[in-house]
Design an enzyme around this catalytic site. Structure first.
Site, PDB file in Angstrom:
ATOM      1  N   CYS A  87       0.875  -1.051  -0.001  1.00 16.04           N
ATOM      2  CA  CYS A  87       0.122   0.132  -0.014  1.00 16.04           C
ATOM      3  C   CYS A  87       0.956   1.381  -0.162  1.00 16.04           C
ATOM      4  CB  CYS A  87      -0.860  -0.024   1.034  1.00 16.04           C
ATOM      5  SG  CYS A  87      -2.244  -1.217   1.101  1.00 16.04           S
ATOM      6  N   CYS A 169      -3.580   0.420  -3.289  1.00 13.27           N
ATOM      7  CA  CYS A 169      -4.130   0.475  -1.978  1.00 13.27           C
ATOM      8  C   CYS A 169      -3.538   1.738  -1.266  1.00 13.27           C
ATOM      9  CB  CYS A 169      -4.338  -0.688  -1.017  1.00 13.27           C
ATOM     10  SG  CYS A 169      -2.634  -1.617  -0.991  1.00 13.27           S
TER      11      CYS A 169
END
Ligand code: NAD
Length: 265
Positions: A87, A169
Protein backbone atom coordinates in the site's frame (compact mmCIF):
# COMPACT_ATOMS: atom_id res chain seq x y z
CA UNK A 1 19.08 -20.65 -55.18
CA UNK A 2 16.25 -22.67 -53.69
CA UNK A 3 17.13 -21.48 -50.20
CA UNK A 4 17.22 -17.86 -51.36
CA UNK A 5 13.77 -18.06 -52.92
CA UNK A 6 12.32 -19.71 -49.86
CA UNK A 7 13.73 -17.07 -47.57
CA UNK A 8 12.41 -14.28 -49.75
CA UNK A 9 8.94 -15.80 -49.84
CA UNK A 10 9.02 -16.34 -46.12
CA UNK A 11 9.78 -12.72 -45.26
CA UNK A 12 7.44 -11.17 -47.81
CA UNK A 13 4.61 -13.35 -46.53
CA UNK A 14 5.22 -11.98 -43.07
CA UNK A 15 5.49 -8.27 -43.83
CA UNK A 16 1.82 -7.57 -43.70
CA UNK A 17 1.43 -5.13 -40.82
CA UNK A 18 2.20 -1.45 -40.38
CA UNK A 19 3.93 -1.74 -37.03
CA UNK A 20 7.49 -2.72 -36.13
CA UNK A 21 8.06 -6.46 -35.93
CA UNK A 22 8.83 -8.48 -32.81
CA UNK A 23 11.97 -7.47 -30.97
CA UNK A 24 14.96 -9.55 -32.10
CA UNK A 25 15.88 -12.14 -29.45
CA UNK A 26 12.56 -11.59 -27.67
CA UNK A 27 12.69 -15.00 -25.98
CA UNK A 28 16.22 -14.53 -24.68
CA UNK A 29 15.57 -10.99 -23.46
CA UNK A 30 12.37 -12.02 -21.68
CA UNK A 31 14.17 -14.89 -19.95
CA UNK A 32 17.18 -12.81 -18.99
CA UNK A 33 15.00 -10.00 -17.61
CA UNK A 34 12.99 -12.52 -15.64
CA UNK A 35 16.12 -13.96 -14.00
CA UNK A 36 17.54 -10.52 -13.38
CA UNK A 37 14.32 -9.40 -11.70
CA UNK A 38 13.61 -12.50 -9.62
CA UNK A 39 17.20 -13.12 -8.53
CA UNK A 40 18.58 -9.59 -8.17
CA UNK A 41 15.94 -6.84 -8.26
CA UNK A 42 13.22 -8.43 -6.08
CA UNK A 43 14.74 -11.58 -4.53
CA UNK A 44 11.50 -12.28 -2.64
CA UNK A 45 10.30 -13.58 -6.03
CA UNK A 46 13.34 -15.87 -6.41
CA UNK A 47 11.17 -18.99 -6.49
CA UNK A 48 9.33 -17.99 -9.67
CA UNK A 49 10.02 -20.30 -12.59
CA UNK A 50 11.35 -18.08 -15.37
CA UNK A 51 11.35 -20.86 -17.97
CA UNK A 52 7.66 -21.42 -17.30
CA UNK A 53 6.95 -17.69 -17.38
CA UNK A 54 8.72 -17.33 -20.70
CA UNK A 55 6.79 -20.32 -22.04
CA UNK A 56 3.43 -18.94 -20.82
CA UNK A 57 4.21 -15.56 -22.37
CA UNK A 58 5.00 -17.19 -25.71
CA UNK A 59 1.93 -19.43 -25.58
CA UNK A 60 -0.29 -16.39 -25.07
CA UNK A 61 0.26 -15.18 -28.64
CA UNK A 62 2.11 -17.78 -30.70
CA UNK A 63 0.19 -19.40 -33.61
CA UNK A 64 -2.65 -16.91 -33.16
CA UNK A 65 -4.09 -14.19 -35.36
CA UNK A 66 -2.20 -11.11 -34.09
CA UNK A 67 -5.34 -8.97 -34.35
CA UNK A 68 -7.55 -11.20 -32.20
CA UNK A 69 -5.93 -10.91 -28.80
CA UNK A 70 -8.16 -11.25 -25.74
CA UNK A 71 -7.50 -10.85 -22.03
CA UNK A 72 -8.03 -14.60 -21.63
CA UNK A 73 -4.96 -15.27 -23.76
CA UNK A 74 -2.87 -13.79 -20.95
CA UNK A 75 -4.65 -15.35 -17.98
CA UNK A 76 -2.27 -18.34 -17.65
CA UNK A 77 0.69 -15.95 -17.67
CA UNK A 78 -0.85 -13.64 -15.09
CA UNK A 79 -1.70 -16.55 -12.85
CA UNK A 80 1.93 -17.60 -12.87
CA UNK A 81 3.24 -14.15 -11.99
CA UNK A 82 0.98 -12.94 -9.17
CA UNK A 83 2.72 -10.10 -7.38
CA UNK A 84 1.47 -7.60 -4.83
CA UNK A 85 2.63 -4.03 -4.48
CA UNK A 86 2.56 -2.70 -0.87
CA UNK A 87 0.00 0.00 0.00
CA UNK A 88 1.03 3.61 -0.70
CA UNK A 89 3.72 2.49 -3.16
CA UNK A 90 1.97 2.55 -6.53
CA UNK A 91 3.13 5.15 -9.08
CA UNK A 92 1.24 5.69 -12.32
CA UNK A 93 2.58 7.88 -15.11
CA UNK A 94 1.44 9.31 -18.41
CA UNK A 95 3.84 10.94 -20.90
CA UNK A 96 6.46 10.93 -18.15
CA UNK A 97 7.90 7.45 -18.44
CA UNK A 98 11.57 8.31 -18.06
CA UNK A 99 11.05 10.62 -15.11
CA UNK A 100 8.72 8.23 -13.28
CA UNK A 101 11.25 5.45 -13.70
CA UNK A 102 14.10 7.62 -12.49
CA UNK A 103 11.98 8.43 -9.46
CA UNK A 104 11.25 4.80 -8.54
CA UNK A 105 14.87 3.89 -9.18
CA UNK A 106 15.87 6.27 -6.39
CA UNK A 107 12.79 5.59 -4.22
CA UNK A 108 13.45 1.85 -4.33
CA UNK A 109 10.30 0.87 -2.44
CA UNK A 110 7.99 2.62 -4.95
CA UNK A 111 6.63 0.74 -7.96
CA UNK A 112 5.60 1.76 -11.44
CA UNK A 113 4.07 -1.03 -13.52
CA UNK A 114 7.50 -1.57 -15.08
CA UNK A 115 8.92 -2.20 -11.60
CA UNK A 116 6.71 -5.29 -11.32
CA UNK A 117 7.92 -8.53 -12.88
CA UNK A 118 5.68 -8.67 -15.96
CA UNK A 119 6.02 -4.97 -16.70
CA UNK A 120 9.78 -5.29 -16.25
CA UNK A 121 9.98 -8.23 -18.66
CA UNK A 122 7.88 -6.61 -21.38
CA UNK A 123 8.86 -2.95 -21.21
CA UNK A 124 9.89 -1.59 -24.64
CA UNK A 125 9.56 -5.01 -26.29
CA UNK A 126 7.35 -5.88 -29.23
CA UNK A 127 5.89 -9.27 -29.98
CA UNK A 128 3.43 -10.98 -32.30
CA UNK A 129 2.96 -14.30 -34.00
CA UNK A 130 0.98 -15.53 -36.94
CA UNK A 131 -2.02 -17.84 -37.15
CA UNK A 132 -0.25 -20.19 -39.53
CA UNK A 133 3.14 -20.47 -37.84
CA UNK A 134 4.95 -21.45 -34.67
CA UNK A 135 7.40 -18.60 -35.21
CA UNK A 136 7.27 -15.03 -33.99
CA UNK A 137 6.88 -12.41 -36.70
CA UNK A 138 10.06 -10.33 -36.71
CA UNK A 139 9.11 -8.52 -39.92
CA UNK A 140 6.05 -6.61 -38.79
CA UNK A 141 3.35 -6.56 -36.11
CA UNK A 142 -0.05 -4.84 -36.12
CA UNK A 143 0.12 -1.13 -35.46
CA UNK A 144 -2.41 -0.25 -32.74
CA UNK A 145 -3.87 2.65 -34.71
CA UNK A 146 -3.30 1.63 -38.34
CA UNK A 147 -4.11 -2.09 -38.04
CA UNK A 148 -6.02 -3.12 -34.95
CA UNK A 149 -6.40 -2.15 -31.30
CA UNK A 150 -6.84 -5.74 -30.15
CA UNK A 151 -3.25 -6.64 -30.95
CA UNK A 152 -1.29 -8.64 -28.38
CA UNK A 153 0.88 -5.78 -27.17
CA UNK A 154 -2.00 -3.35 -26.55
CA UNK A 155 -4.19 -5.98 -24.91
CA UNK A 156 -1.27 -6.97 -22.71
CA UNK A 157 -0.62 -3.41 -21.46
CA UNK A 158 -4.31 -2.65 -20.99
CA UNK A 159 -4.77 -5.81 -18.95
CA UNK A 160 -1.62 -5.28 -16.91
CA UNK A 161 -2.52 -1.63 -16.31
CA UNK A 162 -6.01 -2.66 -15.19
CA UNK A 163 -4.68 -5.24 -12.71
CA UNK A 164 -2.02 -2.85 -11.47
CA UNK A 165 -4.68 -0.21 -10.72
CA UNK A 166 -7.14 -2.69 -9.17
CA UNK A 167 -4.46 -3.86 -6.78
CA UNK A 168 -3.38 -0.39 -5.62
CA UNK A 169 -4.18 0.57 -2.02
CA UNK A 170 -3.76 3.51 0.34
CA UNK A 171 -2.37 6.53 -1.49
CA UNK A 172 -1.66 6.15 -5.19
CA UNK A 173 0.51 8.60 -7.09
CA UNK A 174 0.58 9.70 -10.69
CA UNK A 175 3.34 11.66 -12.43
CA UNK A 176 1.90 13.82 -15.22
CA UNK A 177 3.56 16.00 -17.84
CA UNK A 178 2.93 19.73 -17.43
CA UNK A 179 4.88 20.57 -20.59
CA UNK A 180 2.15 19.31 -22.91
CA UNK A 181 -1.23 20.93 -23.36
CA UNK A 182 -3.23 18.18 -21.64
CA UNK A 183 -1.33 16.79 -18.68
CA UNK A 184 -4.30 14.51 -18.15
CA UNK A 185 -5.54 12.76 -21.28
CA UNK A 186 -8.72 10.69 -21.09
CA UNK A 187 -7.54 8.60 -24.04
CA UNK A 188 -4.21 7.59 -22.48
CA UNK A 189 -3.89 4.27 -20.67
CA UNK A 190 -3.84 6.16 -17.40
CA UNK A 191 -7.02 8.09 -18.30
CA UNK A 192 -8.83 5.26 -20.06
CA UNK A 193 -7.88 2.28 -17.88
CA UNK A 194 -6.01 3.01 -14.66
CA UNK A 195 -8.12 5.81 -13.16
CA UNK A 196 -11.31 3.83 -13.68
CA UNK A 197 -9.95 0.69 -12.09
CA UNK A 198 -8.76 2.17 -8.81
CA UNK A 199 -10.82 0.53 -6.09
CA UNK A 200 -12.36 3.20 -3.83
CA UNK A 201 -12.61 0.60 -1.06
CA UNK A 202 -8.82 0.35 -1.09
CA UNK A 203 -7.44 3.60 -2.49
CA UNK A 204 -8.34 6.64 -0.37
CA UNK A 205 -6.29 9.26 -2.23
CA UNK A 206 -4.85 9.85 -5.66
CA UNK A 207 -1.93 12.24 -5.54
CA UNK A 208 -0.99 13.87 -8.83
CA UNK A 209 2.36 15.47 -9.54
CA UNK A 210 2.42 17.75 -12.56
CA UNK A 211 6.01 18.14 -13.69
CA UNK A 212 7.35 20.66 -16.20
CA UNK A 213 10.41 19.94 -18.28
CA UNK A 214 13.31 22.15 -17.25
CA UNK A 215 13.70 25.11 -19.58
CA UNK A 216 10.30 24.55 -21.21
CA UNK A 217 7.36 26.83 -20.74
CA UNK A 218 4.72 25.15 -18.56
CA UNK A 219 1.66 24.31 -20.69
CA UNK A 220 -0.54 22.76 -18.04
CA UNK A 221 -0.72 22.72 -14.26
CA UNK A 222 -2.87 21.62 -11.33
CA UNK A 223 -5.21 24.53 -11.99
CA UNK A 224 -5.65 23.72 -15.70
CA UNK A 225 -8.75 22.20 -17.21
CA UNK A 226 -7.31 18.74 -17.91
CA UNK A 227 -6.41 18.24 -14.26
CA UNK A 228 -9.87 19.50 -13.37
CA UNK A 229 -11.26 16.69 -15.53
CA UNK A 230 -9.16 14.23 -13.60
CA UNK A 231 -10.17 15.74 -10.26
CA UNK A 232 -13.81 15.41 -11.22
CA UNK A 233 -13.47 11.76 -12.34
CA UNK A 234 -11.57 10.79 -9.20
CA UNK A 235 -13.92 12.59 -6.81
CA UNK A 236 -16.95 11.04 -8.55
CA UNK A 237 -15.39 7.72 -7.67
CA UNK A 238 -15.21 8.69 -3.98
CA UNK A 239 -11.45 8.95 -3.95
CA UNK A 240 -9.73 12.04 -2.57
CA UNK A 241 -7.66 13.97 -5.07
CA UNK A 242 -4.62 16.15 -4.44
CA UNK A 243 -2.38 17.83 -6.99
CA UNK A 244 1.03 19.47 -6.75
CA UNK A 245 3.00 21.32 -9.37
CA UNK A 246 6.68 20.46 -9.66
CA UNK A 247 7.09 18.04 -6.76
CA UNK A 248 10.52 18.78 -5.32
CA UNK A 249 11.74 15.15 -5.16
CA UNK A 250 11.15 14.80 -8.88
CA UNK A 251 12.48 18.28 -9.57
CA UNK A 252 15.81 17.31 -7.94
CA UNK A 253 16.04 14.36 -10.32
CA UNK A 254 15.61 16.71 -13.27
CA UNK A 255 18.29 18.99 -11.81
CA UNK A 256 20.81 16.13 -11.53
CA UNK A 257 20.60 15.86 -15.31
CA UNK A 258 20.59 19.60 -15.98
CA UNK A 259 22.15 21.40 -13.00
CA UNK A 260 22.81 24.58 -15.00
CA UNK A 261 19.09 25.28 -15.48
CA UNK A 262 18.08 28.51 -13.79
CA UNK A 263 15.29 26.81 -11.83
CA UNK A 264 17.84 24.45 -10.23
CA UNK A 265 19.73 27.21 -8.44
P1 NAD B 1 1.70 7.33 -22.56
O1 NAD B 1 0.75 8.04 -23.45
O2 NAD B 1 2.97 8.02 -22.20
O3 NAD B 1 1.98 5.90 -23.22
C1 NAD B 1 2.93 5.00 -22.71
C2 NAD B 1 3.44 4.07 -23.78
O4 NAD B 1 2.43 3.15 -24.14
C3 NAD B 1 3.80 4.79 -25.07
O5 NAD B 1 4.96 4.20 -25.59
C4 NAD B 1 2.58 4.58 -25.96
O6 NAD B 1 2.93 4.61 -27.34
C5 NAD B 1 2.14 3.21 -25.51
N1 NAD B 1 0.71 2.98 -25.63
C6 NAD B 1 -0.31 3.67 -25.05
N2 NAD B 1 -1.49 3.12 -25.36
C7 NAD B 1 -1.21 2.06 -26.16
C8 NAD B 1 -2.00 1.09 -26.82
N3 NAD B 1 -3.33 1.05 -26.72
N4 NAD B 1 -1.36 0.13 -27.56
C9 NAD B 1 -0.02 0.13 -27.66
N5 NAD B 1 0.78 1.01 -27.07
C10 NAD B 1 0.19 1.96 -26.32
O7 NAD B 1 0.99 7.00 -21.19
P2 NAD B 1 -0.29 6.12 -20.93
O8 NAD B 1 -0.96 5.73 -22.19
O9 NAD B 1 -1.10 6.83 -19.89
O10 NAD B 1 0.32 4.79 -20.29
C11 NAD B 1 1.11 4.82 -19.13
C12 NAD B 1 0.42 4.16 -17.96
O11 NAD B 1 -0.12 2.91 -18.34
C13 NAD B 1 1.41 3.87 -16.85
O12 NAD B 1 0.85 4.23 -15.60
C14 NAD B 1 1.70 2.38 -16.97
O13 NAD B 1 1.31 1.74 -15.74
C15 NAD B 1 0.80 1.84 -18.07
N6 NAD B 1 1.40 1.46 -19.39
C16 NAD B 1 2.71 1.17 -19.58
C17 NAD B 1 3.19 0.86 -20.85
C18 NAD B 1 4.65 0.55 -21.13
O14 NAD B 1 5.03 0.48 -22.28
N7 NAD B 1 5.49 0.32 -20.17
C19 NAD B 1 2.32 0.84 -21.92
C20 NAD B 1 0.98 1.16 -21.70
C21 NAD B 1 0.55 1.46 -20.43
Amino acid sequence: VVVGVRMWRHSSEHKKWNGTGSTAHFQEIALERCYNYTQLVQPELRDRDCQKIREAFRNAFISKDPCSATEEDYHPLLKLVKQTVPCDKTVFWSKTKELAHQYTKVQREMFTLEDTLLGYIADDLRWCGDAGSYEMNYQSCPHWKKDCSNNFVSVFWDLLSKRFAENACGVAQVVLNGSISNAFDRKSTFGRVEVHNLNPMKVHTLQAWVIHDLGKFPSDSCSGSSINDLRWIVMQRNIKFTCHDNYSSVKFLQCVKKPEDSSCR
